[in-house]
Each structure stands twice: as structure tokens, then as C-alpha cells.
Write a protein that holds these residues in place. Structure first.
Motif, PDB file in Angstrom:
ATOM      1  N   LEU A 104       5.805   4.082 -16.749  1.00 51.20           N
ATOM      2  CA  LEU A 104       4.934   3.972 -18.217  1.00 51.20           C
ATOM      3  C   LEU A 104       4.037   3.182 -18.180  1.00 51.20           C
ATOM      4  N   ALA A 105       3.925   1.876 -17.439  1.00 47.00           N
ATOM      5  CA  ALA A 105       2.847   0.648 -17.331  1.00 47.00           C
ATOM      6  C   ALA A 105       1.874   1.466 -16.470  1.00 47.00           C
ATOM      7  N   HIS A 106       2.203   2.323 -15.465  1.00 50.74           N
ATOM      8  CA  HIS A 106       1.157   2.947 -14.604  1.00 50.74           C
ATOM      9  C   HIS A 106       0.644   4.220 -15.312  1.00 50.74           C
ATOM     10  N   GLY A 107       0.887   4.712 -16.545  1.00 51.10           N
ATOM     11  CA  GLY A 107       0.206   5.632 -17.451  1.00 51.10           C
ATOM     12  C   GLY A 107       0.691   6.925 -16.893  1.00 51.10           C
TER      13      GLY A 107
ATOM     14  N   PRO B 101       0.823  -1.245  -0.016  1.00 49.25           N
ATOM     15  CA  PRO B 101      -0.003   0.000   0.069  1.00 49.25           C
ATOM     16  C   PRO B 101       0.774   1.286  -0.028  1.00 49.25           C
ATOM     17  N   GLY B 102       0.567   2.147  -0.890  1.00 49.43           N
ATOM     18  CA  GLY B 102       1.262   3.570  -1.138  1.00 49.43           C
ATOM     19  C   GLY B 102       2.331   3.500  -2.031  1.00 49.43           C
ATOM     20  N   HIS B 103       2.931   2.299  -2.488  1.00 48.72           N
ATOM     21  CA  HIS B 103       3.933   2.076  -3.187  1.00 48.72           C
ATOM     22  C   HIS B 103       3.707   1.089  -4.054  1.00 48.72           C
ATOM     23  N   PRO B 104       3.166   1.327  -5.417  1.00 50.54           N
ATOM     24  CA  PRO B 104       2.752   0.230  -5.858  1.00 50.54           C
ATOM     25  C   PRO B 104       3.876  -0.568  -6.699  1.00 50.54           C
ATOM     26  N   TRP B 105       5.026  -0.137  -6.658  1.00 52.31           N
ATOM     27  CA  TRP B 105       6.330  -0.455  -7.262  1.00 52.31           C
ATOM     28  C   TRP B 105       7.530  -0.562  -6.453  1.00 52.31           C
ATOM     29  N   ARG B 106       8.104  -1.648  -6.100  1.00 55.20           N
ATOM     30  CA  ARG B 106       9.403  -1.827  -5.414  1.00 55.20           C
ATOM     31  C   ARG B 106      10.093  -2.799  -5.798  1.00 55.20           C
ATOM     32  N   ARG B 107      11.427  -2.445  -5.719  1.00 58.92           N
ATOM     33  CA  ARG B 107      12.485  -3.550  -6.232  1.00 58.92           C
ATOM     34  C   ARG B 107      13.736  -3.380  -5.398  1.00 58.92           C
ATOM     35  N   THR B 108      14.495  -4.458  -5.335  1.00 58.40           N
ATOM     36  CA  THR B 108      15.830  -4.414  -4.553  1.00 58.40           C
ATOM     37  C   THR B 108      16.902  -4.884  -5.742  1.00 58.40           C
ATOM     38  N   PHE B 109      18.024  -4.101  -5.542  1.00 60.22           N
ATOM     39  CA  PHE B 109      19.075  -4.128  -6.235  1.00 60.22           C
ATOM     40  C   PHE B 109      20.528  -4.479  -5.604  1.00 60.22           C
ATOM     41  N   THR B 110      21.183  -5.277  -6.122  1.00 57.81           N
ATOM     42  CA  THR B 110      22.663  -5.262  -5.434  1.00 57.81           C
ATOM     43  C   THR B 110      23.434  -4.011  -5.420  1.00 57.81           C
TER      44      THR B 110
END
Length: 134
Positions: free
Chosen positions: A34-37, A7-16
Motif C-alpha cells: 500500500l505504501a508503494h501505491g 535492486p529489483g526488490h524494493p522490500w525485503r524482510r526476514t522472520f523467525t
């Protein structure tokens, strides 16, 4: 790399926490926006902010064996929140880079592009956030 949402963050990713991950973060964020318009020009601004914050996470917040995380929050048509978290204890400082310096302008750029930015503690490390208007 792990993509998740909450909730509040529709996208999250971890990176090295290595330099090549900065480019991976830019590409992933742009695709998600872009996928979220999100309009391409706004996406470009957000990607630039992500690039600077991710580069700082790799350069100044790197802790061996730890990842850095990028989160994107969409607040309707008003703004986009970017959060980059790392395990480092060093807080970013907005300063002035010498005209000949090759580094030191990242936060100046973030401050110029964002409506607001700041830092908050985490259990381990910190989160640097910025809000970009849509």
C-alpha cells in the motif's frame, strides 16, 4: 525482523520460522504494498500468496536457528514478484488435496492466483517465487 531493499526488490524482510510470523509477514507485506501505491485488491491477492508461501516455509522449510525471508519486487504496472526463501531442502509439490484434508491446498491456491510460480536453489535452502499481475 530486518527490513532492507536491493535492486529489483524494493522490500525485503526476514522472520523467525514460527507460525506467528506468517501473520506478521502478511501485515508487513500489505503495508509495504500500500505504501508503494499498489491497489488494495491487488495487495490482498499478493498477501494471500505470501501467506501460503510463508506458511509452507514455516511448516516444511523450518531449520532450527534459521530465518525465512520474504521479498517483494514491483515491475512497473505489470506484475509483482513474491519470493519466500527458507533453509529447508524439501521442495514444494503441487498436488491435489483430498476433499476432507485440512492441509495441502496452499500451492494450488498460489498456482490459481499467480501468473507463474516456481522454485530455485539457494546456497542454503530454496526460494519459492510467484508473479502476480497488477
Amino acid at each position: 525482523m530486518n527490513a532492507q531493499s536491493h535492486p529489483g526488490h524494493p522490500w525485503r524482510r526476514t522472520f523467525t520460522s514460527v507460525p506467528r510470523s506468517v501473520g506478521a509477514a502478511r501485515r508487513a507485506v500489505r503495508g509495504a504494498l500500500l505504501a508503494h501505491g499498489v491497489a488494495p485488491d491487488t495487495a490482498d491477492t499478493v498477501v494471500l500468496v505470501v501467506s501460503e508461501l510463508a506458511a509452507n516455509a514455516v511448516r516444511h522449510g523450518r531449520v532450527p536457528g534459521r530465518l525465512f525471508e520474504v521479498r517483494i519486487g514491483l515491475d512497473g504496472e505489470k506484475e509483482i514478484t513474491v519470493e519466500v526463501s527458507d533453509a529447508g531442502e524439501t521442495y514444494p509439490v503441487l498436488g491435489e488435496a483430498d476433499a476432507e484434508a485440512e492441509t495441502g491446498r496452499g500451492l494450488v491456491l498460489v498456482a490459481a492466483l499467480a501468473a507463474a510460480w516456481g522454485v530455485r536453489d539457494r546456497q542454503i535452502g530454496k526460494t519459492v517465487w510467484a508473479r502476480v499481475g497488477r
